[in-house]
Each structure stands twice: as C-alpha cells, then as structure tokens.
Design a protein around this motif. Structure first.
Motif, PDB file in Angstrom:
ATOM      1  N   UNK A 124       0.748  -1.198   0.037  1.00  0.00           N
ATOM      2  CA  UNK A 124      -0.141   0.103   0.245  1.00  0.00           C
ATOM      3  C   UNK A 124       0.836   1.078  -0.134  1.00  0.00           C
ATOM      4  N   UNK A 125       0.562   2.116  -0.946  1.00  0.00           N
ATOM      5  CA  UNK A 125       1.232   3.445  -1.007  1.00  0.00           C
ATOM      6  C   UNK A 125       0.649   4.445   0.150  1.00  0.00           C
ATOM      7  N   UNK A 126       1.818   4.735   1.052  1.00  0.00           N
ATOM      8  CA  UNK A 126       1.541   5.366   2.647  1.00  0.00           C
ATOM      9  C   UNK A 126       1.472   6.901   2.105  1.00  0.00           C
ATOM     10  N   UNK A 127       2.499   7.354   1.464  1.00  0.00           N
ATOM     11  CA  UNK A 127       2.676   8.800   1.433  1.00  0.00           C
ATOM     12  C   UNK A 127       3.446   9.029  -0.012  1.00  0.00           C
ATOM     13  N   UNK A 128       3.296  10.143  -0.455  1.00  0.00           N
ATOM     14  CA  UNK A 128       3.900  10.271  -1.833  1.00  0.00           C
ATOM     15  C   UNK A 128       3.862  11.777  -1.751  1.00  0.00           C
TER      16      UNK A 128
END
Length: 307
Positions: A124-128
């Motif tokens: 899962x992408x948590x921050x970007x």
C-alpha cells in the motif's frame, strides 16, 4: 496496521468523565516515571477520592499498565505501556517529519518520492510527494497484491520475510533464475538499495495490478506473464555493466528499507525515476535515498542492522 498522517484530535463535545479520570492518573504518572505513589497520595495529587482512585489503579495494574509494589503498596508505570507505545509508534509511521524528508528528496532530484508498506498482505502506498505540476499516476492508498514477482523490495533485507514471500503463490507464472536472484539479493543487501530498470512491461505492470485482488483472472495472469517472467530480471546491478560508467540506463524506481526498533524492515522509501541515468547518477540518487530512509527509521526509533 495502518500508517497515516497524525493531526491534533478535535473535540467531539462528548467527553467521558470516567475516562478522563483514568487519563489524569496515567498522565500524572507518565510525568514522573521514576517515582511511585500510594493510593492516598496519588488520589490527592490528581484530585480524586481514594475509593475512585483505588478502583482505577487496581484495574490498570491488572491489565499491566501499572505495577503495584506489594511491600509498600505503591504504584508505578507498567510494562503493558511499553507495548502500547510501540504499537502507537508503528501506527504513526508516516509523520509530518517523514513527509518533509520525502519533500527534500523530491525537490533535490525533481522526482516523485514515496513511502509504502505491506498492510493486510497488500503493498500500500502510504505517502507521496511529487514535483509541482506533475501527475505521478498513483495515489496514496493505492495497493497491489504482495506476491512474487511484486514486492521484492519489501523482503530483500529480511531473510525470513524473503522465504515467506517466495513461498507465496505467484500472481503470474514465473521462471525464476535462482543464481541471478541470489546475486541480486546479496548485492542489494550490501549496497542498501534496489534499482529496477524501466522496461515496456514494467511500465504497465503496476497500473494493471492496481486495485486487483490477490487472485487474478487467468487472462490477466497470462498477459502479466508476458510482461514480467523473472523476479530479478528488471533489477539493475552496476557490476554487470563493465567500466562503461557513461552508458545510460532506463531506470524505473530506486528503493531503500526503513526499519523499526526491532531492526525489522517495516516500510520502503522509493524514488520514481522514469528516465535514463548514468551509473554515477544512479549511485548519487540511491545514496541520497538511503539517507532519507535512514532518517525516517530514526524518526521511528528504528535501528538499522549491521551487515
């Protein structure tokens, strides 16, 4: 287990007086971690009646949040708070400070920088953080099945996790070259980062798999099998390029591990490149990314294993 930004809680206007009393006791003891208090003394200091205070500290001691000294009948903070604190720390992995580290990395190289983790067996992408005016093509919260060939970056620095991951049923048919994979694992563990090449198949892989369940339709499995057929085939290894340091390589992403206080890899910091770089440019970016990952580890109270 979910990582998210943490902000100051807003009052709902529906306070619970009994809960407030528990919080008052815990806050008082937390401010005096080396001291111990009897019930009468503690009740007076926090402004509670002795029976009320006794009931609260008894329940907290039974749960391990306080420790009662049988000899002098005093109370102090207990071991369950250690576990609770570690869980709270893990739940707040993506903090404003971590996001600032991503922002600095993104600004320095003009790339998208991200943090991701495995949640409920999905990546899962948590921050970007992306450069101004760019559209990264992925969103925070987007997830992918965590099974070969997707997810190598999450197991490279953890041998047990690597074995468990390789034992999973692949999302697509694989032809794994064990010698090549072992070389990839050894080199990445020594370097502290993973570099993946940008291939026509790799460009489409994550967009095709985004939001998919772990069980993919046969037709899609066959298509993905044409795109990626070997776990390590897209990995860039500098020593395979000879001495041609000026040669440019199409690079997709560079990844580095983030650790917790148990020296476990808990997240991956990544830099999304999407263009050709020389060997020296790759190393420069990779080392900067490792510094970012180490900074996030430090924010978590994490410890980087020594190899």
């Amino acid at each position: 287990m979910y990582a998210a930004h943490v902000s100051a809680p807003e009052s709902s206007g529906r306070a619970s007086p009994p809960t407030d009393r528990v919080v008052r006791i815990l806050d008082y003891l937390a401010g005096r971690p080396t001291e111990r208090f009897g019930v009468s003394d503690l009740a007076r200091r926090v402004g509670l009646s002795k029976p009320t205070c006794l009931g609260i500290v008894t329940s907290l001691a039974d749960a391990g949040y306080l420790v009662r000294d049988a000899a002098d009948k005093t109370y102090r903070l207990g071991p369950s708070l250690i576990t609770l604190g570690h869980k709270a720390q893990e739940s707040m992995r993506v903090s404003p400070a971590a996001r600032e580290e991503l922002r600095r990395l993104s600004a320095r190289f003009g790339v998208t920088a991200a943090l991701s983790g495995v949640i409920d067996d999905r990546i899962t992408l948590l921050d970007l953080v992306a450069p101004a005016g760019t559209r990264p093509g992925v969103e925070v919260g987007q997830s992918y099945p965590f099974a070969p060939p997707v997810g190598l970056m999450f197991v490279l620095w953890d041998e047990e996790a690597e074995r468990n991951w390789l034992a999973k049923e692949p999302t697509i048919p694989l032809r794994t070259h064990s010698d090549r994979l072992n070389r990839v694992i050894d080199r990445c563990r020594d370097d502290g980062y993973l570099v993946e090449r940008l291939t026509p198949g790799g460009r489409r892989l994550y967009s095709l798999m985004a939001g998919m369940s772990s069980t993919l339709p046969d037709e899609l499995r066959a298509l993905l099998g044409e795109l990626v057929s070997d776990i390590g085939e897209r990995v860039y290894l500098r020593d395979e390029n000879g001495s041609a340091t000026r040669k440019r390589h199409d690079i997709s992403v560079i990844s580095a591990p983030v650790y917790d206080h148990y020296q476990r890899q808990v997240m991956v910091a990544s830099m999304h490149i999407g263009k050709a770089l020389t060997d020296n440019e790759i190393v420069e970016r990779a080392r900067a990314l490792v510094k970012t990952a180490d900074a996030v580890s430090s924010q978590l109270g994490g410890v980087k294993p020594q190899r």
